[in-house]
Design a protein around this motif. Structure first.
Motif, PDB file in Angstrom:
ATOM      1  N   GLY A   1       0.889  13.967  -5.617  1.00  0.00           N
ATOM      2  CA  GLY A   1      -0.560  13.806  -5.769  1.00  0.00           C
ATOM      3  C   GLY A   1      -0.908  12.960  -6.983  1.00  0.00           C
ATOM      4  O   GLY A   1      -1.777  12.089  -6.920  1.00  0.00           O
ATOM      5  N   THR A   2      -0.200  13.214  -8.097  1.00  0.00           N
ATOM      6  CA  THR A   2      -0.477  12.442  -9.320  1.00  0.00           C
ATOM      7  C   THR A   2      -0.192  10.962  -9.093  1.00  0.00           C
ATOM      8  O   THR A   2      -0.983  10.087  -9.477  1.00  0.00           O
ATOM      9  CB  THR A   2       0.412  12.975 -10.475  1.00  0.00           C
ATOM     10  OG1 THR A   2       0.197  14.384 -10.591  1.00  0.00           O
ATOM     11  CG2 THR A   2       0.102  12.304 -11.783  1.00  0.00           C
ATOM     12  N   LEU A   3       0.953  10.696  -8.452  1.00  0.00           N
ATOM     13  CA  LEU A   3       1.286   9.294  -8.185  1.00  0.00           C
ATOM     14  C   LEU A   3       0.311   8.652  -7.185  1.00  0.00           C
ATOM     15  O   LEU A   3      -0.065   7.489  -7.339  1.00  0.00           O
ATOM     16  CB  LEU A   3       2.705   9.192  -7.629  1.00  0.00           C
ATOM     17  CG  LEU A   3       3.789   8.865  -8.658  1.00  0.00           C
ATOM     18  CD1 LEU A   3       5.156   8.844  -8.002  1.00  0.00           C
ATOM     19  CD2 LEU A   3       3.532   7.518  -9.327  1.00  0.00           C
ATOM     20  N   GLN A   4      -0.084   9.430  -6.182  1.00  0.00           N
ATOM     21  CA  GLN A   4      -1.033   8.903  -5.181  1.00  0.00           C
ATOM     22  C   GLN A   4      -2.368   8.541  -5.824  1.00  0.00           C
ATOM     23  O   GLN A   4      -2.952   7.500  -5.505  1.00  0.00           O
ATOM     24  CB  GLN A   4      -1.263   9.933  -4.078  1.00  0.00           C
ATOM     25  CG  GLN A   4      -0.301   9.741  -2.920  1.00  0.00           C
ATOM     26  CD  GLN A   4      -0.475  10.786  -1.836  1.00  0.00           C
ATOM     27  OE1 GLN A   4      -1.120  11.807  -2.049  1.00  0.00           O
ATOM     28  NE2 GLN A   4       0.136  10.543  -0.696  1.00  0.00           N
ATOM     29  N   LEU A   5      -2.838   9.398  -6.740  1.00  0.00           N
ATOM     30  CA  LEU A   5      -4.103   9.105  -7.423  1.00  0.00           C
ATOM     31  C   LEU A   5      -3.985   7.822  -8.245  1.00  0.00           C
ATOM     32  O   LEU A   5      -4.909   7.001  -8.288  1.00  0.00           O
ATOM     33  CB  LEU A   5      -4.495  10.276  -8.333  1.00  0.00           C
ATOM     34  CG  LEU A   5      -5.046  11.504  -7.615  1.00  0.00           C
ATOM     35  CD1 LEU A   5      -5.253  12.652  -8.595  1.00  0.00           C
ATOM     36  CD2 LEU A   5      -6.368  11.171  -6.923  1.00  0.00           C
ATOM     37  N   SER A   6      -2.824   7.649  -8.890  1.00  0.00           N
ATOM     38  CA  SER A   6      -2.611   6.422  -9.681  1.00  0.00           C
ATOM     39  C   SER A   6      -2.627   5.192  -8.783  1.00  0.00           C
ATOM     40  O   SER A   6      -3.194   4.155  -9.142  1.00  0.00           O
ATOM     41  CB  SER A   6      -1.268   6.482 -10.418  1.00  0.00           C
ATOM     42  OG  SER A   6      -1.201   7.638 -11.187  1.00  0.00           O
ATOM     43  N   LEU A   7      -1.976   5.333  -7.608  1.00  0.00           N
ATOM     44  CA  LEU A   7      -1.952   4.202  -6.674  1.00  0.00           C
ATOM     45  C   LEU A   7      -3.356   3.886  -6.170  1.00  0.00           C
ATOM     46  O   LEU A   7      -3.727   2.720  -6.025  1.00  0.00           O
ATOM     47  CB  LEU A   7      -1.029   4.498  -5.489  1.00  0.00           C
ATOM     48  CG  LEU A   7       0.472   4.534  -5.786  1.00  0.00           C
ATOM     49  CD1 LEU A   7       1.264   4.741  -4.496  1.00  0.00           C
ATOM     50  CD2 LEU A   7       0.938   3.252  -6.446  1.00  0.00           C
ATOM     51  N   MET A   8      -4.135   4.916  -5.885  1.00  0.00           N
ATOM     52  CA  MET A   8      -5.511   4.681  -5.415  1.00  0.00           C
ATOM     53  C   MET A   8      -6.327   3.955  -6.475  1.00  0.00           C
ATOM     54  O   MET A   8      -7.097   3.044  -6.167  1.00  0.00           O
ATOM     55  CB  MET A   8      -6.189   6.017  -5.078  1.00  0.00           C
ATOM     56  CG  MET A   8      -5.853   6.518  -3.684  1.00  0.00           C
ATOM     57  SD  MET A   8      -6.405   8.188  -3.425  1.00  0.00           S
ATOM     58  CE  MET A   8      -8.161   7.996  -3.502  1.00  0.00           C
TER      59      MET A   8
ATOM     60  N   LEU B   1      -3.572   0.455  -4.316  1.00  0.00           N
ATOM     61  CA  LEU B   1      -2.309   0.328  -3.566  1.00  0.00           C
ATOM     62  C   LEU B   1      -2.147   1.496  -2.600  1.00  0.00           C
ATOM     63  O   LEU B   1      -2.814   2.524  -2.740  1.00  0.00           O
ATOM     64  CB  LEU B   1      -1.136   0.277  -4.539  1.00  0.00           C
ATOM     65  CG  LEU B   1      -1.094  -0.962  -5.440  1.00  0.00           C
ATOM     66  CD1 LEU B   1      -0.190  -0.733  -6.637  1.00  0.00           C
ATOM     67  CD2 LEU B   1      -0.616  -2.184  -4.660  1.00  0.00           C
ATOM     68  N   GLU B   2      -1.229   1.324  -1.637  1.00  0.00           N
ATOM     69  CA  GLU B   2      -0.990   2.377  -0.646  1.00  0.00           C
ATOM     70  C   GLU B   2       0.448   2.865  -0.754  1.00  0.00           C
ATOM     71  O   GLU B   2       1.363   2.072  -1.025  1.00  0.00           O
ATOM     72  CB  GLU B   2      -1.262   1.828   0.758  1.00  0.00           C
ATOM     73  CG  GLU B   2      -2.736   1.606   1.007  1.00  0.00           C
ATOM     74  CD  GLU B   2      -3.021   1.089   2.401  1.00  0.00           C
ATOM     75  OE1 GLU B   2      -2.313   0.152   2.829  1.00  0.00           O
ATOM     76  OE2 GLU B   2      -3.934   1.610   3.046  1.00  0.00           O
ATOM     77  N   THR B   3       0.635   4.154  -0.466  1.00  0.00           N
ATOM     78  CA  THR B   3       1.979   4.741  -0.623  1.00  0.00           C
ATOM     79  C   THR B   3       2.997   4.124   0.339  1.00  0.00           C
ATOM     80  O   THR B   3       4.153   3.991  -0.001  1.00  0.00           O
ATOM     81  CB  THR B   3       1.935   6.261  -0.369  1.00  0.00           C
ATOM     82  OG1 THR B   3       1.351   6.469   0.923  1.00  0.00           O
ATOM     83  CG2 THR B   3       1.107   6.983  -1.405  1.00  0.00           C
ATOM     84  N   GLY B   4       2.544   3.737   1.527  1.00  0.00           N
ATOM     85  CA  GLY B   4       3.480   3.245   2.544  1.00  0.00           C
ATOM     86  C   GLY B   4       4.022   1.856   2.276  1.00  0.00           C
ATOM     87  O   GLY B   4       5.085   1.500   2.782  1.00  0.00           O
ATOM     88  N   SER B   5       3.301   1.061   1.485  1.00  0.00           N
ATOM     89  CA  SER B   5       3.737  -0.324   1.322  1.00  0.00           C
ATOM     90  C   SER B   5       3.934  -0.748  -0.128  1.00  0.00           C
ATOM     91  O   SER B   5       4.224  -1.910  -0.399  1.00  0.00           O
ATOM     92  CB  SER B   5       2.705  -1.259   1.971  1.00  0.00           C
ATOM     93  OG  SER B   5       1.449  -1.076   1.360  1.00  0.00           O
TER      94      SER B   5
END
Lengths: 305, 100
Positions: free
Chosen positions: B27-34, B38-42
């Motif tokens: 979740g922490t990494l996903q929030l940073s990507l958002m 950026l998207e987690t899949g690519s």
């Protein structure tokens, strides 16, 4: 000596239209108390307006078709070199559907001979179905490559395109000679356009979503200003197509003649013109436009420092 | 949806180097990507390195992680050996090719 008021040049043949061809020639031929002239001139003005609208529409659509054909052919040629599937899919969309199938379906009813018209209509529908299906798969492959639902949704859209395309052909085959495709197959055309609008709405949403994401990347130095703008243009072009096809669907469902009513004709013409501009700026951006985008981005980055 | 190899490697490294559990680390990494668009899949390793330097420390602090500098260094080391073959091509890569 020339009498006063006499023209100072010799008389010659009068260069003007024969009186029968002048629109309001019957204005003076009716009695004083009659008033058929007004109705006559109004209908004449209307038909003149419709003629201008039809010409304008034809010019805009021709521009859109030629632009689509050039852009699509270029993308297909690029896909041969890069072996890239997205280039091929979107190239097919523009070259096959917008650049070939759509113009062919417009000119088909005006071809001489019923059989030539039928062959042209069938070829046009096949090209349009192929191109629109490629468009659905482009969305799925490029914007949702890892999603389990995207390819099935694109396949379902392609089935709807194929089914409604067959419906258009069947209705046209049974229609009287001289009938227009959209008029003889209202339901099938409306179903086809609904599926197309859904695809274009998907395009618009993905384009604008990616534009928002790319702006964030741009701030971190992870994106290019020109590519970021390409997503904005993509989203705008999707929104334009949704609007233009939405107007045509509404007119079809309302029972209007979509080839002659001013609102759908204007929507299609203006939409086609704007789409052609977006196509060029997205896929073949002029050097001056690219330089302007880069200059704007640099200025904004400097202002933020 | 599965993340890219770089994203999965960074998640595992974050889980190992902090007290965050698997879902909190993701979740922490996903929030940073958002935050970075950026998207987690690519997401690629190169893009993740920029996120780790610019966005992640703030997210780690809000998640209650103490030594953010050391955690970020460990994450960057974990990204060094990532095999990125098979990562889905992002829409930005496709669109940068289409307009050339």
């Amino acid at each position: 000596m020339t009498p006063a008021g006499w023209p100072a040049r010799p008389f010659g043949p009068v260069k003007r239209k024969p009186i029968e061809q002048v629109i309001h020639c019957r204005r003076w031929s009716t009695g004083v108390n009659e008033w058929p002239v007004a109705a006559d001139s109004v209908s004449a003005n209307r038909s003149l307006g419709a003629l201008h609208l039809a010409e304008l529409s034809l010019v805009c659509l021709a521009l859109y078709a030629v632009t689509s054909l050039v852009v699509g052919t270029r993308l297909i040629a690029r896909s041969w070199r890069s072996r890239g599937m997205p280039e091929f899919l979107i190239g097919c969309t523009y070259a096959v559907a917008s650049g070939s199938g759509y113009p062919l379906s417009v000119v088909a009813p005006y071809l001489s001979g019923r059989s030539a018209t039928l062959v042209a209509m069938i070829v046009a529908q096949v090209l349009i179905v192929l191109g629109c299906s490629a468009f659905a798969f482009f969305n799925a492959k490029v914007f949702r490559p890892g999603a389990s639902w995207s390819v099935p949704v694109a396949a379902l859209g392609s089935l709807v395109f194929a089914g409604s395309g067959l419906g258009v052909i069947a209705a046209f085959l049974s229609a009287p000679e001289g009938a227009l495709a959209a008029e003889s197959a209202r339901t099938a055309t409306a179903v086809f356009l609904f599926a197309l609008v859904a695809c274009q709405a998907w395009t618009a949403l993905e384009g604008l979503r990616h534009y928002r994401m790319m702006k964030r990347r741009l701030a971190l130095g992870l994106a290019d200003a020109v590519v970021t703008n390409r997503f904005l243009l993509w989203g705008i072009s999707g929104a334009i197509s949704v609007t233009w096809n939405g107007v045509v669907i509404s007119a079809l469902l309302a029972g209007a003649n979509v080839s002659a009513s001013p609102v759908p004709v204007f929507a299609v013409s203006f939409g086609g013109l704007l789409s052609a501009v977006c196509l060029v700026l997205t896929f073949m951006p002029p050097a001056a436009y690219v330089r302007w985008l880069e200059r704007e981005h640099s200025a904004r980055a400097l202002a933020a420092v | 949806m599965a993340g890219s190899p770089a994203f999965e490697a960074a998640c595992s490294a974050l889980e190992r180097s902090t007290k965050l559990d698997r879902w909190a680390a993701r979740g922490t990494l996903q929030l940073s990507l958002m935050d970075a668009g950026l998207e987690t899949g690519s997401v690629s390793a190169a893009q993740l390195r920029v996120v780790i330097g610019a966005v992640l420390p703030r997210q780690l602090k809000s998640a209650g992680v103490g030594d953010t500098g050391a955690v970020c260094t460990q994450l960057e080391q974990a990204l060094a050996n990532v095999d990125e073959r098979g990562t889905a091509e992002g829409a930005d890569a496709v669109f940068s090719r289409l307009g050339r």
